[in-house]
Write a protein that holds these residues in place. Structure first.
Motif, PDB file in Angstrom:
ATOM      1  N   THR A 247     -26.297 -10.867  20.143  1.00 11.52           N
ATOM      2  CA  THR A 247     -27.341 -10.331  19.267  1.00 11.52           C
ATOM      3  C   THR A 247     -27.899  -9.070  19.911  1.00 11.52           C
ATOM      4  O   THR A 247     -28.070  -9.015  21.134  1.00 11.52           O
TER       5      THR A 247
ATOM      6  N   SER B 210     -40.151  -9.469  22.840  1.00 15.14           N
ATOM      7  CA  SER B 210     -38.929  -8.673  22.720  1.00 15.14           C
ATOM      8  C   SER B 210     -37.863  -9.426  21.915  1.00 15.14           C
ATOM      9  O   SER B 210     -37.912 -10.653  21.786  1.00 15.14           O
TER      10      SER B 210
ATOM     11  N   LYS C 257     -27.761 -23.123  29.485  1.00 15.76           N
ATOM     12  CA  LYS C 257     -27.780 -23.274  28.030  1.00 15.76           C
ATOM     13  C   LYS C 257     -27.125 -24.588  27.607  1.00 15.76           C
ATOM     14  O   LYS C 257     -27.528 -25.194  26.598  1.00 15.76           O
TER      15      LYS C 257
ATOM     16  N   ASP D 171     -45.586 -16.728  32.931  1.00 15.71           N
ATOM     17  CA  ASP D 171     -44.240 -16.928  33.476  1.00 15.71           C
ATOM     18  C   ASP D 171     -43.857 -18.361  33.122  1.00 15.71           C
ATOM     19  O   ASP D 171     -44.423 -19.315  33.665  1.00 15.71           O
TER      20      ASP D 171
ATOM     21  N   THR E 141     -30.139  -7.100  21.398  1.00 16.96           N
ATOM     22  CA  THR E 141     -31.451  -7.122  22.061  1.00 16.96           C
ATOM     23  C   THR E 141     -31.305  -6.476  23.441  1.00 16.96           C
ATOM     24  O   THR E 141     -30.199  -6.152  23.877  1.00 16.96           O
TER      25      THR E 141
ATOM     26  N   ASP F 212     -45.332 -14.136  26.858  1.00 18.99           N
ATOM     27  CA  ASP F 212     -44.263 -13.404  27.560  1.00 18.99           C
ATOM     28  C   ASP F 212     -44.702 -13.018  28.968  1.00 18.99           C
ATOM     29  O   ASP F 212     -45.890 -12.822  29.226  1.00 18.99           O
TER      30      ASP F 212
ATOM     31  N   ILE G  11     -35.228 -11.497  20.030  1.00 19.48           N
ATOM     32  CA  ILE G  11     -35.236 -12.620  19.081  1.00 19.48           C
ATOM     33  C   ILE G  11     -36.654 -13.193  18.941  1.00 19.48           C
ATOM     34  O   ILE G  11     -37.095 -13.532  17.841  1.00 19.48           O
TER      35      ILE G  11
ATOM     36  N   ASN H  50     -38.010 -19.930  23.786  1.00 22.07           N
ATOM     37  CA  ASN H  50     -37.005 -18.895  23.574  1.00 22.07           C
ATOM     38  C   ASN H  50     -36.808 -17.943  24.760  1.00 22.07           C
ATOM     39  O   ASN H  50     -35.772 -17.303  24.870  1.00 22.07           O
TER      40      ASN H  50
ATOM     41  N   TYR I 122     -25.925 -19.125  33.644  1.00 24.43           N
ATOM     42  CA  TYR I 122     -26.384 -19.039  32.249  1.00 24.43           C
ATOM     43  C   TYR I 122     -25.738 -20.146  31.416  1.00 24.43           C
ATOM     44  O   TYR I 122     -26.418 -20.848  30.654  1.00 24.43           O
TER      45      TYR I 122
END
Ligand code: NAD
Length: 256
Positions: free
Chosen positions: A190, A18, A161, A65, A192, A39, A20, A92, A157
């Motif tokens: 982005t 999916s 990151k 996973d 998505t 994925d 990016i 990613n 998050y």
């Protein structure tokens, strides 16, 4: 005939089903790479692998996973079994939970850190020996603008990151001697599924959320293909003297 940028290279892309990851898988395949589309969403991974094959490229889909060590080990093994080597690892896959520390549950914290950070550790652990044996490779990790600055209602998050950004530097130091470069791409908003999911979590309409996200110097949000081009640069020989760096791709969002 000129050589394609990623001719004879093999790439493993997590979250390749999916957004990016998908755009990067398609771009890499068009540039000559064989791609393992990895994925949790098995149908998504298979659809992207079929898309690549329909264009004449080489791909496999791997259900995995990325928070699970055995799955990560198997993803690397299946890639090598299919294509004989592994040159590029694109870490990613990621998830976001829009909540502050008061709303966030312990389980949500743990899941975000496992999918966004532990996965980078696990996949790198299994991929690096294979790359090193063949003389080197390139790892690209997906960070975020929110790995470099804070954002509201996204505490797990942002923590995850930030960890990916600094882990990239640490890994670049450790594996330079094995000729493995490690870099990070930091996308801004982005278009998505993740962005639409965030709108839903915050109780906003996707339209309103996307308009707000476009409020940046270049007056638009990113396309997955914008990020894929940056990943191609970091994964390929054009960046052969670049390691431990963070490439922000955000339409100028963090510039001012
Ligand atoms: P997306 O939701 O379209 O794609 C993420 C993919 O990761 C999905 O296919 C999903 O199934 C997969 N995934 C989720 N959990 C997984 C797991 N445990 N194991 C394996 N795969 C798993 O979102 P995207 O925007 O393409 O996200 C890709 C990366 O980009 C993420 O790391 C995200 O944090 C980062 N990012 C996105 C944006 C943005 O605005 N979209 C901005 C900055 C950073």
């Amino acid at each position: 005939m000129s050589r394609m940028q990623l001719e004879n290279k093999v790439a493993l892309i997590t979250g390749g089903g999916s957004g990016i990851g998908r755009a990067t898988a398609l771009l890499f395949a068009r540039k000559g790479a064989a791609v393992a589309v990895v994925d949790l969403d098995e149908a998504g991974a298979q659809a992207v692998a079929r898309e690549i094959e329909a264009e004449g490229g080489r791909a496999i889909a791997v259900h995995c996973d990325v928070s699970q060590a055995a799955d990560c080990q198997r993803a690397v093994q299946e890639t090598v079994a299919a294509f004989g080597r592994l040159d590029i690892l694109f870490n990613n896959a990621g998830i976001i939970r829009r909540a502050d520390v008061l709303e966030l549950t312990e389980e949500e914290w743990d899941r975000t850190m496992a999918v966004n950070v532990k996965s980078v550790f696990l996949l790198s652990k299994y991929a690096i020996p294979v790359m090193a044996q063949a003389g080197g490779g390139a790892i690209v990790n997906t960070g975020s603008g929110w790995g470099l600055v804070g954002g509201r209602n996204a505490v797990s998050y942002c923590a995850s990151k930030g960890a990916v950004v600094n882990m990239t530097r640490a890994m670049a130091l450790d594996h330079a001697a094995q000729n493995i470069r490690v870099n990070c791409v930091c996308p801004g908003d982005t278009d998505t599924g993740m962005l639409r999911n965030e709108a839903q979590q915050l109780g906003a309409t996707a339209e309103a959320f996307l308009v707000e996200a476009a409020d940046r110097p270049l007056r638009r949000i990113g396309k997955p293909e914008d990020i894929a081009q940056a990943v191609l640069y970091l994964a390929g020989d054009a960046s052969s003297f670049v390691t431990g760096t963070t490439l922000v791709v955000d339409g100028g969002g963090l510039a001012g």
